[in-house]
Design a protein around this motif. Sequence first.
Motif, short mmCIF file in Angstrom:
data_model
loop_
_atom_site.label_atom_id
_atom_site.label_comp_id
_atom_site.label_asym_id
_atom_site.label_seq_id
_atom_site.Cartn_x
_atom_site.Cartn_y
_atom_site.Cartn_z
N LEU A 188 0.87 -1.17 0.00
CA LEU A 188 0.00 0.00 0.00
C LEU A 188 0.91 1.23 0.00
N SER A 189 0.71 2.11 -0.98
CA SER A 189 1.56 3.31 -1.06
C SER A 189 0.69 4.53 -0.83
N TYR A 190 0.87 5.17 0.33
CA TYR A 190 0.04 6.34 0.66
C TYR A 190 0.66 7.59 0.08
N GLU A 191 -0.19 8.47 -0.45
CA GLU A 191 0.31 9.79 -0.82
C GLU A 191 0.56 10.54 0.48
N PHE A 192 1.67 11.24 0.53
CA PHE A 192 2.15 11.80 1.79
C PHE A 192 1.08 12.61 2.52
N GLU A 193 0.33 13.44 1.77
CA GLU A 193 -0.64 14.34 2.40
C GLU A 193 -1.91 13.61 2.83
N LYS A 194 -2.16 12.46 2.24
CA LYS A 194 -3.47 11.84 2.44
C LYS A 194 -3.55 10.93 3.66
N LYS A 195 -2.41 10.65 4.28
CA LYS A 195 -2.43 9.82 5.49
C LYS A 195 -1.44 10.44 6.47
N LYS A 196 -1.95 11.03 7.52
CA LYS A 196 -1.07 11.69 8.48
C LYS A 196 -0.20 10.67 9.20
N ASP A 197 -0.86 9.63 9.70
CA ASP A 197 -0.13 8.66 10.52
C ASP A 197 -0.51 7.25 10.05
N VAL A 198 0.47 6.52 9.55
CA VAL A 198 0.17 5.19 9.00
C VAL A 198 0.06 4.11 10.09
N PHE A 199 0.44 4.45 11.32
CA PHE A 199 0.58 3.38 12.31
C PHE A 199 -0.70 2.93 13.01
N PRO A 200 -1.71 3.81 13.25
CA PRO A 200 -2.90 3.30 13.95
C PRO A 200 -3.65 2.23 13.16
N GLY A 201 -4.47 1.48 13.87
CA GLY A 201 -5.25 0.40 13.24
C GLY A 201 -4.85 -0.92 13.86
N ARG A 202 -5.71 -1.91 13.69
CA ARG A 202 -5.39 -3.23 14.25
C ARG A 202 -4.20 -3.84 13.53
N VAL A 203 -3.45 -4.68 14.24
CA VAL A 203 -2.27 -5.31 13.67
C VAL A 203 -2.69 -6.38 12.67
N PHE A 204 -3.73 -7.15 13.03
CA PHE A 204 -4.18 -8.21 12.13
C PHE A 204 -5.65 -8.46 12.38
N VAL A 205 -6.32 -9.08 11.44
CA VAL A 205 -7.65 -9.61 11.71
C VAL A 205 -7.69 -11.05 11.23
N ASN A 206 -8.42 -11.86 11.99
CA ASN A 206 -8.57 -13.26 11.64
C ASN A 206 -9.78 -13.36 10.72
N LEU A 207 -9.58 -13.95 9.55
CA LEU A 207 -10.66 -13.94 8.55
C LEU A 207 -11.90 -14.70 9.01
N ASP A 208 -11.73 -15.64 9.94
CA ASP A 208 -12.91 -16.35 10.44
C ASP A 208 -13.83 -15.42 11.22
N SER A 209 -13.24 -14.44 11.92
CA SER A 209 -14.08 -13.52 12.70
C SER A 209 -14.55 -12.33 11.86
N PHE A 210 -13.93 -12.12 10.70
CA PHE A 210 -14.32 -10.99 9.85
C PHE A 210 -14.61 -11.46 8.43
N PRO A 211 -15.74 -12.15 8.25
CA PRO A 211 -16.04 -12.62 6.90
C PRO A 211 -16.25 -11.46 5.92
#
Length: 449
Positions: A188-211
């Motif tokens: 994933l390549s973010y344009e510099f201005e369009k994403k202030k901070d790339v780090f927040p968000g869950r580390v992973f999701v298990n596909l069984d719990s997120f169909p």
Amino acid sequence: MKIKNYIYLLITIALSSCGAELQQITFSEHIAPIIYKNCSSCHRPGEAGPFSLLTYQDAKSRSALMKFVTKTRFMPPWPADASYTHFVDEKVLTQDEIDLIARWVDEGCAVGDSSEIPAIPIFPQGSQIGTPDLVIKFRDVYKIKGNNQDQFLLMRIPYEIPEDKFISVIEVIPDNRKLLHHINAQLLSYEFEKKKDVFPGRVFVNLDSFPDKLIAYKELGLANDDGLTFPMLTQSVTNYLPGVTPPLYPDGIGGFKMTRKGALFLKDIHYGPSRVDTTDETFFNVFFAKQPSKRPIQEFQMGTFGISPTVPELIIPPNEIKTFTSSYQVPFDISILTINPHMHLLGKTFWAYAVSLKGDTIPLIKINKWDFRWQYFYTFKKMVKIPKGATIHTVGVFDNTRENPNNPFSPPQLVSEREGSMRTSDEMFQFIVTYLPYMNGDENISLDR
Ligand code: HEC
């Protein structure tokens, strides 16, 4: 005087036991070069082999097993038939080399002139390729639950680098080699201005719990800051299957851009079932390129999930050995770089070739004894041209009988390609091809490192 006699005695014994007329087989002269070329890249600390084969002592202490595994061609692992087609980094012993190892063992594993032992090759640490320019690690150690279930995840691994870079290759270094079954990674390549901070968000999701994938993407924080638009996505920036080393192409071929802010997006990460709680800390070695790529690699797959169907439908009744095919007519001249045949535990043989409109056959790969554990991305030594209108054929044979020691079911059960399932106990029949639109002279470009 006494010592001299003793030495004479030793020499006589040595000569009579190995046959004076034959040249003695020694580690320093004959065996070390074979091992260094064919075994040590895996049999060294941190790599896939269960013990090291680097020194005379290493080889001597495993000598009987070495004789056995080379004679049976269990080692080095190379499922492709080397009498059909050749690939980069091919590891196949000649019959002479196999015989040399056997004689060396039978004759008592002589070291020879130990000052003549060739230097142990220098292998890069934590890589099959070299010293990476950047290492991308999981944000947290991944904890694998001991629930005896396959696990399928989406994982987003964000990074920030000082400036945009061109990448030649990303290498996956598996940590839990036993359980890590495959990874398909996108960038994933973010344009510099369009994403202030790339780090927040869950580390992973298990596909069984997120169909629902869209909800999963939201949890992972894939979108730009507006929550609506997404960054640029580069497909298949690296793939991992057991035994895989990524192909490293000549300058100007392949590669892609990495922006200052981005993330590796592991679109598929699959761990096999484990009975005990354990962990994984797989990481990614990134190698920068000197210049932007003029010819980005393209890819198609045949069979499961692919552009050409499996015929007949991939359903393998119990107690049957069944053959399936998939065929694809190439719409324009292409140059094939790398191929990857893929089946699961019921795979028995795999064969791929192309037939041109004139009727010429172009051999691609033959695997006479499928081995689930070694699913290389086979890179041709030189690109292979497939002319417009030629048809690529793949033929896979699956063995769903008791005689197949890898059959996941006892007694055998009906196994099929269940919609979207990549579970090891379901089947797949897939042929992944990376290629470039053909250019004059491609068939002369060497892909050997
Ligand atoms: C591509 C990596 C790779 C290469 C190259 C390789 N090995 Fe191995 N070797 C392995 C792995 C992984 C195992 C463990 C396999 C298993 O347990 O099924 C193994 C197992 C072995 C074993 C133990 C077999 C047993 O049943 O315990 C021997 C002996 C061996 N290798 C010798 C060699 C020799 C000799 C060479 C070179 C001629 C070689 N290997 C090349 C990866 C490799």
